[in-house]
Write an enzyme that holds these catalytic residues in place. Structure first.
Site, short mmCIF file in Angstrom:
data_model
loop_
_atom_site.label_atom_id
_atom_site.label_comp_id
_atom_site.label_asym_id
_atom_site.label_seq_id
_atom_site.Cartn_x
_atom_site.Cartn_y
_atom_site.Cartn_z
N HIS A 133 40.86 48.43 37.22
CA HIS A 133 41.42 48.92 38.49
C HIS A 133 41.42 50.44 38.46
CE1 HIS A 133 44.14 49.41 41.91
NE2 HIS A 133 43.85 48.14 42.18
N ASP A 182 42.69 40.14 41.78
CA ASP A 182 41.66 39.14 42.10
C ASP A 182 41.42 38.15 40.98
OD1 ASP A 182 40.22 41.87 43.72
OD2 ASP A 182 40.89 40.04 44.72
#
Ligand code: SDX
Length: 428
Positions: free
Chosen positions: A307, A364
């Site tokens: 991320h 996700d």
């Protein structure tokens, strides 16, 4: 007196103002840099560049903190429905009972699509990606509601437009799914909750009304709550850039849908499931894929990992991981992809490559397994992300207008040919 940063260029000092946010984030304001020095800054991917001051969502990537309007995601996830969360993200405060009632009534009122709009779904090939349909239909809705094209960002007009968009995005998604499969569409049922109505529109059949189980209704609420906003991510920044030209809200979020579609962003939730299914089919151990992900010559990435902001656990991933267990247990389901996901996560926690780069599961990584348990088809996963993110996109578009921000227009450093004369055809 605000603090200053001093920049020395070619022996000359320039003072730049430092501004500090409510969570002590610090920035150097460079809005006058080019006029003062003739220099611009360069920051590929904008990892070090702020585009706005915002009061909507706070993320601390080092501590794994996510708050919507100051409320920790853990509390919101446990105590709020998606409709309450959408109200909070949009208006800045948790709704009172009367406000929630009025907001819910607006969402129910705006759930149906104009009859002429429904015909457009049959114009798409059955193989059309639902994200393409969603983006196209969001723009199309504004053709049937011209009043939303120049919406003010305050008052009853904004309330109506925001509710219309939040409600119809769900109907468009369900209709896209039904039409792709050659199934008759289910019109919205005003007696159902936001999530219950979506599940009804997706899965009811002419002879069998979909029975919304509380477990699935709660799981879908949680999924949408966790996706409601996430500061200046790729798709939200896109909504702001498009909105900064004073484009209307519908075309701005339609652009956001397109940005979200990419596998490095919202498309990752489906890519994770495809990766887990490939691993299962290959019969290879997860370690083989971990090594592939580390190999610089191999384009394979561990989808759902890493991320730009979280250099610690993504708090949403922790919540989803627990929720997946609870839902599978409650529905007496088993999903061997979950076992593979857990093995992958465990292996990365002991692998230097991932540790050194702070690569942890992001939102996700587990969300796809939750959507599988709910019964959402794979090609609708990123559409689900878009439904969840709609409050954040609308709130950011509103904040942009409230702050009367200038049109987004980054600069560049030119690296092409210097001036040269035109060459007549005979001499080329
Ligand atoms: C979302 O921004 C948001 O807030 C997004 C989001 C939201 O709510 O809106 O949180 C939702 O989009 C989550 C991210 C979903 N995407 C994925 O899961 C795709 C896989 N992840 C990567 O593509 C990547 O981690 C990104 C895109 C998420 C972040 O990319 P960055 O910040 O540009 O990081 P990078 O590509 O520069 O990686 C830094 C290093 C590199 O190695 P080195 O060059 O330093 O040797 O980490 C490596 C990368 O190769 N790396 C990975 C990896 N992610 C990063 N290696 C293997 N597998 C991965 N998944």
């Amino acid at each position: 007196m605000s603090e200053k940063a001093t920049l020395t260029i070619e022996g000359k000092n320039y003072d730049l103002e430092i501004t500090i946010g409510s969570e002590n984030e610090k920035c150097i304001d460079i809005q006058q840099l080019r006029d003062a020095t003739g220099y611009i800054t360069m920051d590929h991917g904008f990892g070090n560049t702020g585009s706005c001051y915002s009061a909507i969502t706070y993320v601390d990537g080092d501590k794994g903190i996510l708050r919507y309007r100051g409320y920790p995601i853990e509390e919101i996830a446990e105590k709020a429905t998606f409709v309450e969360t959408a109200y909070l993200v949009l208006y800045g405060e948790l709704p009172k009972a009367s406000q929630l009632k009025a907001f819910s009534a607006r969402l129910k009122e705006h759930a149906p699509l104009h009859t002429n709009l429904e015909h457009h779904f049959s114009g798409f090939p059955t193989s059309a990606p639902p994200m393409a349909i969603l983006s196209a239909m969001l723009n199309l809705v504004s053709c049937f509601h011209p009043e939303v094209l120049d919406v003010p960002t305050t008052g009853a007009e904004f309330d109506r437009t925001a509710s219309l968009l939040l409600s119809k995005v769900r109907t468009i998604a369900a209709f896209a799914y039904r039409m792709a499969g050659g199934r008759p569409i289910n019109h919205p049922n005003p007696n159902l909750t936001y999530c219950g109505n979506f599940l009804h529109m997706m899965f009811s059949d002419p002879y069998q009304e979909y029975e919304v189980s509380p477990v699935i209704d709660k799981a879908l609420n949680l999924f949408l709550v966790l996706h409601a906003d996430h500061e200046q991510n790729c798709s939200t920044s896109t909504v702001r850039v498009v909105g900064s030209s004073r484009a209307n809200l519908f075309s701005s979020v339609a652009a956001g849908v397109c940005a979200l579609w990419g596998p490095l962003h919202g498309g990752a939730n489906a890519a994770v499931i495809e990766m887990l299914e490939d691993i299962k089919k290959s019969g290879r151990l997860p370690a083989y894929y971990i090594e592939k992900a580390k190999d610089k010559n191999d384009p394979f990435k561990l989808m759902g990992f890493g991320h730009r902001v979280y250099k610690n656990f993504d708090p949403r991933s922790l919540i989803l991981k627990k929720q997946v267990h609870d839902v599978l247990e409650a529905l007496h389901l088993d999903d061997d992809l979950l076992d593979i996901a857990l093995q992958l996560e465990q292996a990365t926690l002991q692998d230097d490559y991932f540790i050194k780069r702070n690569l942890y599961p992001n939102v996700d990584f587990y969300s796809g397994i939750l959507l599988r348990a709910i019964g959402i088809p794979l090609n609708m996963y990123t559409v689900m992300f878009a439904i969840g993110r709609m409050p954040g996109w609308i709130a950011n578009w509103k904040e942009l207008h409230d702050h009367k921000l200038r049109i987004s227009r980054p600069r560049q450093i030119y690296t092409g040919h210097t001036a040269r004369s035109f060459i007549p055809m005979a001499q080329r």
